[in-house]
Design a protein around this motif. Structure first.
Motif, PDB file in Angstrom:
ATOM      1  N   VAL A 244      -1.665 -26.936  85.260  1.00 19.58           N
ATOM      2  CA  VAL A 244      -1.737 -28.298  85.777  1.00 19.58           C
ATOM      3  C   VAL A 244      -0.649 -29.115  85.091  1.00 19.58           C
ATOM      4  CG1 VAL A 244      -3.527 -28.953  84.094  1.00 19.58           C
ATOM      5  CG2 VAL A 244      -3.204 -30.320  86.173  1.00 19.58           C
ATOM      6  N   ALA A 245       0.216 -29.727  85.891  1.00 17.89           N
ATOM      7  CA  ALA A 245       1.340 -30.470  85.328  1.00 17.89           C
ATOM      8  C   ALA A 245       1.969 -31.339  86.400  1.00 17.89           C
ATOM      9  CB  ALA A 245       2.388 -29.520  84.741  1.00 17.89           C
ATOM     10  N   ASP A 246       2.621 -32.389  85.941  1.00 17.87           N
ATOM     11  CA  ASP A 246       3.441 -33.235  86.794  1.00 17.87           C
ATOM     12  C   ASP A 246       4.874 -32.745  86.652  1.00 17.87           C
ATOM     13  OD1 ASP A 246       5.033 -35.382  87.829  1.00 17.87           O
ATOM     14  OD2 ASP A 246       3.356 -36.760  87.513  1.00 17.87           O
ATOM     15  N   ILE A 247       5.581 -32.547  87.771  1.00 18.67           N
ATOM     16  CA  ILE A 247       6.933 -32.012  87.654  1.00 18.67           C
ATOM     17  C   ILE A 247       7.910 -33.012  87.037  1.00 18.67           C
ATOM     18  CG2 ILE A 247       6.669 -30.381  89.541  1.00 18.67           C
ATOM     19  CD1 ILE A 247       8.408 -32.328  91.221  1.00 18.67           C
ATOM     20  N   THR A 248       7.468 -34.262  86.827  1.00 18.45           N
ATOM     21  CA  THR A 248       8.315 -35.207  86.102  1.00 18.45           C
ATOM     22  C   THR A 248       8.096 -35.114  84.594  1.00 18.45           C
ATOM     23  OG1 THR A 248       6.682 -36.992  86.287  1.00 18.45           O
ATOM     24  CG2 THR A 248       8.294 -36.785  88.055  1.00 18.45           C
ATOM     25  N   ASP A 249       7.215 -34.238  84.156  1.00 16.21           N
ATOM     26  CA  ASP A 249       6.987 -33.983  82.726  1.00 16.21           C
ATOM     27  C   ASP A 249       7.922 -32.853  82.307  1.00 16.21           C
ATOM     28  OD1 ASP A 249       6.106 -33.245  80.204  1.00 16.21           O
ATOM     29  OD2 ASP A 249       3.971 -33.299  80.728  1.00 16.21           O
ATOM     30  N   ARG A 250       9.096 -33.201  81.815  1.00 18.76           N
ATOM     31  CA  ARG A 250      10.119 -32.190  81.548  1.00 18.76           C
ATOM     32  C   ARG A 250       9.660 -31.124  80.542  1.00 18.76           C
ATOM     33  NH1 ARG A 250      15.727 -31.909  82.243  1.00 18.76           N
ATOM     34  NH2 ARG A 250      16.452 -29.938  81.387  1.00 18.76           N
ATOM     35  N   PRO A 251       9.026 -31.469  79.419  1.00 17.82           N
ATOM     36  CA  PRO A 251       8.565 -30.409  78.513  1.00 17.82           C
ATOM     37  C   PRO A 251       7.596 -29.435  79.194  1.00 17.82           C
ATOM     38  CG  PRO A 251       8.578 -32.516  77.365  1.00 17.82           C
ATOM     39  CD  PRO A 251       8.824 -32.810  78.816  1.00 17.82           C
ATOM     40  N   ALA A 252       6.697 -29.965  80.024  1.00 20.26           N
ATOM     41  CA  ALA A 252       5.757 -29.078  80.724  1.00 20.26           C
ATOM     42  C   ALA A 252       6.483 -28.172  81.701  1.00 20.26           C
ATOM     43  CB  ALA A 252       4.698 -29.914  81.450  1.00 20.26           C
ATOM     44  N   VAL A 253       7.467 -28.707  82.393  1.00 24.27           N
ATOM     45  CA  VAL A 253       8.236 -27.911  83.346  1.00 24.27           C
ATOM     46  C   VAL A 253       9.001 -26.811  82.611  1.00 24.27           C
ATOM     47  CG1 VAL A 253      10.155 -27.959  84.984  1.00 24.27           C
ATOM     48  CG2 VAL A 253       8.407 -29.740  85.062  1.00 24.27           C
ATOM     49  N   GLU A 254       9.602 -27.146  81.481  1.00 20.72           N
ATOM     50  CA  GLU A 254      10.339 -26.135  80.721  1.00 20.72           C
ATOM     51  C   GLU A 254       9.410 -25.036  80.229  1.00 20.72           C
ATOM     52  OE1 GLU A 254      12.409 -28.287  77.700  1.00 20.72           O
ATOM     53  OE2 GLU A 254      14.064 -28.852  79.045  1.00 20.72           O
TER      54      GLU A 254
ATOM     55  N   VAL B 272      11.752 -19.193  91.517  1.00 19.69           N
ATOM     56  CA  VAL B 272      10.974 -20.420  91.709  1.00 19.69           C
ATOM     57  C   VAL B 272      10.955 -20.765  93.187  1.00 19.69           C
ATOM     58  CG1 VAL B 272      10.851 -22.905  91.259  1.00 19.69           C
ATOM     59  CG2 VAL B 272      11.529 -21.337  89.426  1.00 19.69           C
ATOM     60  N   VAL B 273       9.755 -21.081  93.700  1.00 20.93           N
ATOM     61  CA  VAL B 273       9.599 -21.659  95.029  1.00 20.93           C
ATOM     62  C   VAL B 273       9.219 -23.120  94.813  1.00 20.93           C
ATOM     63  CG1 VAL B 273       8.387 -21.557  97.240  1.00 20.93           C
ATOM     64  CG2 VAL B 273       8.849 -19.436  95.972  1.00 20.93           C
ATOM     65  N   HIS B 274      10.176 -24.009  95.039  1.00 19.00           N
ATOM     66  CA  HIS B 274       9.955 -25.422  94.712  1.00 19.00           C
ATOM     67  C   HIS B 274       9.509 -26.189  95.958  1.00 19.00           C
ATOM     68  CE1 HIS B 274      10.038 -29.225  92.820  1.00 19.00           C
ATOM     69  NE2 HIS B 274      11.121 -29.661  93.437  1.00 19.00           N
ATOM     70  N   LEU B 275       8.201 -26.484  95.999  1.00 20.18           N
ATOM     71  CA  LEU B 275       7.594 -27.217  97.106  1.00 20.18           C
ATOM     72  C   LEU B 275       7.204 -28.635  96.726  1.00 20.18           C
ATOM     73  CD1 LEU B 275       5.059 -24.468  98.303  1.00 20.18           C
ATOM     74  CD2 LEU B 275       7.380 -24.828  99.170  1.00 20.18           C
ATOM     75  N   ALA B 276       6.993 -28.883  95.444  1.00 19.47           N
ATOM     76  CA  ALA B 276       6.426 -30.159  95.003  1.00 19.47           C
ATOM     77  C   ALA B 276       7.313 -31.322  95.427  1.00 19.47           C
ATOM     78  CB  ALA B 276       6.252 -30.148  93.486  1.00 19.47           C
ATOM     79  N   GLY B 277       6.682 -32.374  95.909  1.00 17.13           N
ATOM     80  CA  GLY B 277       7.416 -33.560  96.307  1.00 17.13           C
ATOM     81  C   GLY B 277       6.497 -34.535  97.012  1.00 17.13           C
TER      82      GLY B 277
ATOM     83  N   GLU C  49      10.272 -46.126  94.514  1.00 14.53           N
ATOM     84  CA  GLU C  49      10.248 -45.807  93.090  1.00 14.53           C
ATOM     85  C   GLU C  49       9.580 -44.449  92.864  1.00 14.53           C
ATOM     86  OE1 GLU C  49      11.745 -46.782  89.555  1.00 14.53           O
ATOM     87  OE2 GLU C  49      11.781 -48.211  91.224  1.00 14.53           O
ATOM     88  N   ASP C  50       8.441 -44.217  93.531  1.00 15.38           N
ATOM     89  CA  ASP C  50       7.765 -42.920  93.404  1.00 15.38           C
ATOM     90  C   ASP C  50       8.591 -41.799  94.026  1.00 15.38           C
ATOM     91  OD1 ASP C  50       5.594 -43.920  92.027  1.00 15.38           O
ATOM     92  OD2 ASP C  50       4.376 -44.213  93.830  1.00 15.38           O
ATOM     93  N   LEU C  51       9.228 -42.087  95.159  1.00 18.36           N
ATOM     94  CA  LEU C  51      10.068 -41.083  95.800  1.00 18.36           C
ATOM     95  C   LEU C  51      11.174 -40.631  94.860  1.00 18.36           C
ATOM     96  CD1 LEU C  51      10.628 -39.626  98.583  1.00 18.36           C
ATOM     97  CD2 LEU C  51      12.344 -41.408  98.964  1.00 18.36           C
ATOM     98  N   PHE C  52      11.819 -41.584  94.190  1.00 15.10           N
ATOM     99  CA  PHE C  52      12.881 -41.222  93.252  1.00 15.10           C
ATOM    100  C   PHE C  52      12.324 -40.459  92.059  1.00 15.10           C
ATOM    101  CE2 PHE C  52      15.391 -41.952  89.450  1.00 15.10           C
ATOM    102  CZ  PHE C  52      16.631 -41.480  89.867  1.00 15.10           C
ATOM    103  N   ARG C  53      11.195 -40.903  91.544  1.00 19.51           N
ATOM    104  CA  ARG C  53      10.625 -40.270  90.353  1.00 19.51           C
ATOM    105  C   ARG C  53      10.298 -38.801  90.595  1.00 19.51           C
ATOM    106  NH1 ARG C  53       5.531 -39.220  88.532  1.00 19.51           N
ATOM    107  NH2 ARG C  53       4.623 -40.186  90.388  1.00 19.51           N
ATOM    108  N   VAL C  54       9.742 -38.492  91.761  1.00 21.71           N
ATOM    109  CA  VAL C  54       9.304 -37.122  92.033  1.00 21.71           C
ATOM    110  C   VAL C  54      10.374 -36.313  92.756  1.00 21.71           C
ATOM    111  CG1 VAL C  54       7.572 -35.708  93.202  1.00 21.71           C
ATOM    112  CG2 VAL C  54       6.893 -37.844  92.069  1.00 21.71           C
TER     113      VAL C  54
END
Length: 273
Positions: free
Chosen positions: A52-62, A71-76, A84-89
């Protein structure tokens, strides 16, 4: 080549509609799936692990990139959002996922792009991945940016990728436009599967549709990838007509919207906050 028996594949956005479909379709053949989302993923199989993680959490993503080969990148964010949310995610989160993948030595990235990357082309013009992008909003702009980043990662770092310009993903077509743009769940699974298995896709952009009679695309890179869609929106024509959808106008090449992006090109941009 990515090996389904030995290599670990990370799927971001695994709790979403496409992510849930891919889990069911891939897990019998891909033996090491790592899933991530901000929402819970139910009913994990023995060969699935969930972070469980937010993809804007860089340490968690790393951290979740450890021992990942693809990687299959679907999150968005899609649908209701602020800019603002669109840019963040969809911009910052996209950057963090792709850059963390590069730093971790990931060898292949499958990116959920969108047909909104070329949504401003007139519907009368058949589109191709070879044409310059014409996004129909900032959502599409960030999809084009992701495709461009992946081109740079291939040219500079040798990371193979397939950007899938996904159309209308639903269990069934939902409107007149989706007679051309529908992508069925079964075809979506096949599309991602062949993108992972391809021995060397380079940096490829592929139009993500089913085998629809009314496709408004040409040279979608399906043969190069090895994608052979089976489903056809035409099979649902009677059901759509019963719902009041005008399914006969496209026979005369008359469409509800003048651009490939449907209503997107003529819809005001979302509020900033």
């Amino acid at each position: 080549m990515i090996n389904p028996q030995t290599d670990r594949v990370l799927i971001t956005g695994a709790a979403g509609a496409i992510g849930s479909t891919l889990r069911r379709g891939l897990r019998d053949h891909w033996r090491h799936l790592r899933l991530t989302d901000i929402r819970p993923v139910p009913d994990l199989a023995d060969n699935e692990e969930f972070v469980v993680a937010d993809i804007t959490d860089r340490p968690a993503v790393e951290s979740m990139m450890r021992d990942v080969r693809a990687v299959v990148h679907l999150a968005g964010i899609v649908g209701s959002y602020t800019l603002e949310d669109l840019f963040r995610v969809n911009a910052r989160g996209l950057f963090d996922v792709l850059e963390a993948a590069r730093l971790a030595g990931v060898e292949r990235i499958i990116f959920a792009s969108s047909n909104h990357a070329f949504g401003c082309y007139p519907i009368t013009e058949k589109v191709s991945p070879a044409l310059p992008p014409r996004p129909d909003g900032l959502y599409g702009v960030f999809k084009v940016w992701g495709e461009t980043m992946l081109r740079n990662y291939y040219d500079r770092h040798g990371i193979r990728s397939v950007s899938l310009r996904i159309g209308t993903f639903r269990p069934q077509p939902i409107d007149q436009r989706s007679l051309a743009t529908w992508l069925s769940p079964a075809d979506a699974v096949q599309l991602v599967d062949v993108a992972l298995r391809h021995p060397d896709p380079g940096c490829m952009v592929v139009n993500g549709y089913s085998n629809n009679t009314r496709l408004k695309t040409v040279d979608p890179n399906w043969a190069t990838l090895g994608y052979k869609p089976n489903d056809n929106a035409e099979d649902y024509r009677a059901a759509l007509r019963a719902q009041g959808v005008d399914v006969d106008a496209p026979d005369r090449d008359v469409w509800e919207w003048p651009e490939h992006g449907g209503s997107f090109p003529r819809t005001p941009e979302k509020p900033p906050r």
